[in-house]
Design a protein around this motif. Structure first.
Motif, short mmCIF file in Angstrom:
data_model
loop_
_atom_site.label_atom_id
_atom_site.label_comp_id
_atom_site.label_asym_id
_atom_site.label_seq_id
_atom_site.Cartn_x
_atom_site.Cartn_y
_atom_site.Cartn_z
N TYR A 1 1.84 -35.95 14.85
CA TYR A 1 0.42 -36.05 14.55
C TYR A 1 0.29 -37.00 13.37
CZ TYR A 1 -4.18 -34.73 12.79
OH TYR A 1 -5.47 -34.76 12.32
N LEU A 2 -0.40 -38.10 13.57
CA LEU A 2 -0.54 -39.11 12.52
C LEU A 2 0.82 -39.52 11.97
CD1 LEU A 2 -3.55 -37.48 10.63
CD2 LEU A 2 -3.67 -39.34 12.29
N GLY A 3 1.77 -39.69 12.89
CA GLY A 3 3.07 -40.22 12.49
C GLY A 3 4.02 -39.24 11.84
N ALA A 4 3.72 -37.96 11.94
CA ALA A 4 4.62 -36.97 11.34
C ALA A 4 4.51 -35.66 12.12
CB ALA A 4 4.28 -36.74 9.88
N TYR A 5 5.49 -34.78 11.95
CA TYR A 5 5.40 -33.48 12.60
C TYR A 5 4.53 -32.51 11.81
CZ TYR A 5 8.88 -34.88 16.00
OH TYR A 5 9.53 -35.52 17.01
N GLY A 6 4.19 -32.89 10.61
CA GLY A 6 3.30 -32.04 9.85
C GLY A 6 2.71 -32.79 8.68
N HIS A 7 1.52 -32.42 8.31
CA HIS A 7 0.90 -32.96 7.10
C HIS A 7 0.53 -31.80 6.22
CE1 HIS A 7 0.52 -37.20 8.27
NE2 HIS A 7 0.60 -36.69 9.48
N LEU A 8 0.95 -31.90 4.99
CA LEU A 8 0.70 -30.80 4.07
C LEU A 8 -0.14 -31.31 2.91
CD1 LEU A 8 1.61 -27.80 3.56
CD2 LEU A 8 3.45 -28.73 2.16
N VAL A 9 -1.24 -30.64 2.67
CA VAL A 9 -2.08 -30.96 1.51
C VAL A 9 -2.04 -29.76 0.58
CG1 VAL A 9 -4.47 -31.28 0.73
CG2 VAL A 9 -3.64 -32.55 2.71
N ALA A 10 -1.84 -30.03 -0.70
CA ALA A 10 -1.87 -28.96 -1.69
C ALA A 10 -3.05 -29.20 -2.62
CB ALA A 10 -0.57 -28.93 -2.49
N LEU A 11 -3.80 -28.14 -2.88
CA LEU A 11 -4.91 -28.22 -3.83
C LEU A 11 -4.67 -27.18 -4.91
CD1 LEU A 11 -7.89 -28.49 -1.30
CD2 LEU A 11 -6.92 -30.33 -2.68
N ARG A 12 -4.80 -27.62 -6.15
CA ARG A 12 -4.59 -26.71 -7.27
C ARG A 12 -5.82 -25.83 -7.44
NH1 ARG A 12 -2.84 -29.56 -12.76
NH2 ARG A 12 -4.92 -30.46 -12.60
N ALA A 13 -5.57 -24.54 -7.57
CA ALA A 13 -6.69 -23.62 -7.80
C ALA A 13 -7.37 -23.98 -9.11
CB ALA A 13 -6.17 -22.18 -7.85
N ARG A 14 -8.61 -23.73 -9.18
CA ARG A 14 -9.48 -23.89 -10.36
C ARG A 14 -10.06 -25.29 -10.53
NH1 ARG A 14 -5.36 -20.79 -11.79
NH2 ARG A 14 -5.85 -18.60 -12.08
N ASP A 15 -9.27 -26.34 -10.28
CA ASP A 15 -9.91 -27.66 -10.39
C ASP A 15 -9.79 -28.49 -9.10
OD1 ASP A 15 -7.29 -28.53 -10.45
OD2 ASP A 15 -7.47 -29.63 -12.34
N LEU A 16 -9.10 -27.97 -8.11
CA LEU A 16 -8.93 -28.66 -6.83
C LEU A 16 -8.28 -30.04 -6.97
CD1 LEU A 16 -10.74 -26.25 -6.04
CD2 LEU A 16 -11.88 -27.75 -4.41
N ALA A 17 -7.39 -30.18 -7.93
CA ALA A 17 -6.57 -31.40 -7.98
C ALA A 17 -5.83 -31.51 -6.66
CB ALA A 17 -5.59 -31.33 -9.14
N TYR A 18 -5.70 -32.73 -6.20
CA TYR A 18 -5.28 -33.00 -4.82
C TYR A 18 -3.87 -33.55 -4.75
CZ TYR A 18 -5.55 -35.39 -0.25
OH TYR A 18 -5.34 -35.84 1.03
N LEU A 19 -3.07 -32.95 -3.89
CA LEU A 19 -1.69 -33.39 -3.71
C LEU A 19 -1.41 -33.56 -2.23
CD1 LEU A 19 1.35 -33.64 -4.54
CD2 LEU A 19 1.40 -31.16 -4.56
N HIS A 20 -1.10 -34.74 -1.83
CA HIS A 20 -0.73 -34.92 -0.43
C HIS A 20 0.78 -34.99 -0.35
CE1 HIS A 20 -2.60 -36.16 3.53
NE2 HIS A 20 -1.32 -36.05 3.79
N VAL A 21 1.34 -34.21 0.52
CA VAL A 21 2.78 -34.08 0.63
C VAL A 21 3.20 -34.56 2.00
CG1 VAL A 21 4.66 -32.44 0.32
CG2 VAL A 21 2.44 -31.96 -0.69
N HIS A 22 4.34 -35.20 2.10
CA HIS A 22 4.77 -35.66 3.41
C HIS A 22 6.16 -35.17 3.76
CE1 HIS A 22 1.50 -37.97 4.99
NE2 HIS A 22 1.16 -38.13 3.74
N PRO A 23 6.41 -35.07 5.05
CA PRO A 23 7.66 -34.47 5.48
C PRO A 23 8.86 -35.36 5.21
CG PRO A 23 6.22 -34.94 7.36
CD PRO A 23 5.56 -35.50 6.16
N ASP A 24 9.99 -34.72 5.17
CA ASP A 24 11.27 -35.38 5.07
C ASP A 24 11.64 -35.83 6.49
OD1 ASP A 24 13.75 -36.26 4.41
OD2 ASP A 24 14.62 -34.28 4.10
N GLY A 25 11.58 -37.10 6.74
CA GLY A 25 11.89 -37.61 8.08
C GLY A 25 10.64 -37.73 8.92
N GLU A 26 10.76 -38.52 9.98
CA GLU A 26 9.60 -38.65 10.85
C GLU A 26 10.03 -38.78 12.30
OE1 GLU A 26 8.38 -43.22 10.49
OE2 GLU A 26 7.97 -42.01 8.71
#
Ligand SMILES: [Cu+2]
Length: 325
Positions: free
Chosen positions: A228-253
């Motif tokens: 899906y979109l060039g990867a087996y998974g897309h992970l987004v992390a959002l920090r509680a309280r301020d919703l700082a945004y972290l996009h994480v990508h898989p090891d390998g594709e």
């Protein structure tokens, strides 16, 4: 953020830098693997077609996580829709203006798309990952249906042609009275549509942290995840309280000859601080994209005062097993 400098400051195995957009410099290839095409462009910005010449003056290094600002590096997110009604499909429209104050129309394709839009409720219970369409004048539009009244945050994750990857954030309101929900309790198991996704690994502030997500259905490991979109998974992390945004990508594709289609998807993430994070995994199986969500803590956190029930002494008289509770 000066991504080239930022990248240079990390050495091995770092797949993710907080602040994280999908693109240039914010995400690098997995440990020890040959960089994929887009990763190569990120790791060596001057080698990318979009970076064919010197960048010129770049803003000083800035460790502010992504998504907290509506404007960064001269680029500004301009929502044309700021409120909508819950439960009603509504066009959410916006543009991005560049340093010349004109709407940006040239974007680099990152993970199959020119722009990724994430929408999350402020209480982090609702999450959407959608792909708007851009009109020739640079106005983006996407049909959004938000489930309930409340405060939401939108994140535009993109890389303008010739510029660094950015995640800009703005508020969005679904009108009506609402009651914010508490942050979902910490959990390493998520259930969605009959799938169970378990999460292994720890988030360590300031360090690249390996996270392994394992997908199963009816107790059986899923081994035919679809790209899906060039990867087996897309992970987004959002920090509680301020919703700082972290996009994480898989090891390998997919298609690299060693990345399997499940059941495990491995990610590397670096979070900048202690605290609670909400993690949202998009994965595709049998033609449908689903989202599994988790709450995970990073580092030693100050105790959050909450009404914890006092342990009730057992009254049935059975012997304590000696291991405590
Ligand atoms: Cu996307």
């Amino acid at each position: 953020m000066n991504t080239a400098t930022k990248l240079g400051s990390y050495v091995l195995g770092l797949a993710v830098v907080f602040g994280g957009a999908l693109g240039v410099g914010k995400v690098v290839g997995p440990v020890g693997s040959p960089p994929a095409e887009d990763h190569a462009a990120m790791a060596v910005p001057v080698a990318s077609p979009a970076h064919g010449d010197e960048h010129g003056a770049q803003p000083a290094e800035n460790d502010t996580p992504g998504g907290l600002q509506v404007s960064e590096n001269g680029y500004t997110l301009n929502p044309l829709t700021t409120t909508l009604k819950p439960g009603e499909p509504t066009d959410f429209r916006f543009s991005v203006t560049g340093p010349d104050n004109k709407a940006v129309t040239d974007y680099q394709v990152e993970h199959d798309k020119k722009l990724h839009l994430i929408v999350a409720s402020r209480d982090l219970g609702t999450f959407r990952h959608v792909h708007p369409e851009m009109a020739p004048d640079g106005v983006w539009s996407v049909k959004l249906t938000l489930p309930s009244a409340g405060a939401y945050r939108v994140f535009a994750d993109f890389a303008p042609t010739g510029g660094s990857a950015l995640t800009l954030g703005a508020d969005l309101v679904a009108t009506g009275g609402y009651r914010p929900e508490a942050l979902p309790k910490q959990s390493r198991t998520a259930k969605v549509d009959g799938y169970t996704v378990s999460l292994d690994g720890e988030l360590t502030p300031g360090q690249s942290s390996k996270l392994t997500l394992k997908v199963s259905r009816d107790g059986k490991p899923v081994t035919d995840l679809q790209p899906y979109l060039g990867a087996y998974g897309h992970l987004v992390a959002l920090r509680a309280r301020d919703l700082a945004y972290l996009h994480v990508h898989p090891d390998g594709e997919p298609g690299d000859g060693k990345t399997v289609a499940g059941p495990e998807i491995v990610f590397y993430a670096e979070v900048p601080s202690t605290g609670d994070y909400r993690l949202f995994l998009d994965f595709q199986h049998e033609g449908k994209v689903r989202t599994a969500d988790f709450t995970l803590g990073a580092g030693e956190r100050p105790a959050i005062p909450e009404a914890t029930p006092t342990p009730t002494p057992t009254s049935d008289g059975h012997a304590d097993d000696g291991h405590g509770h």
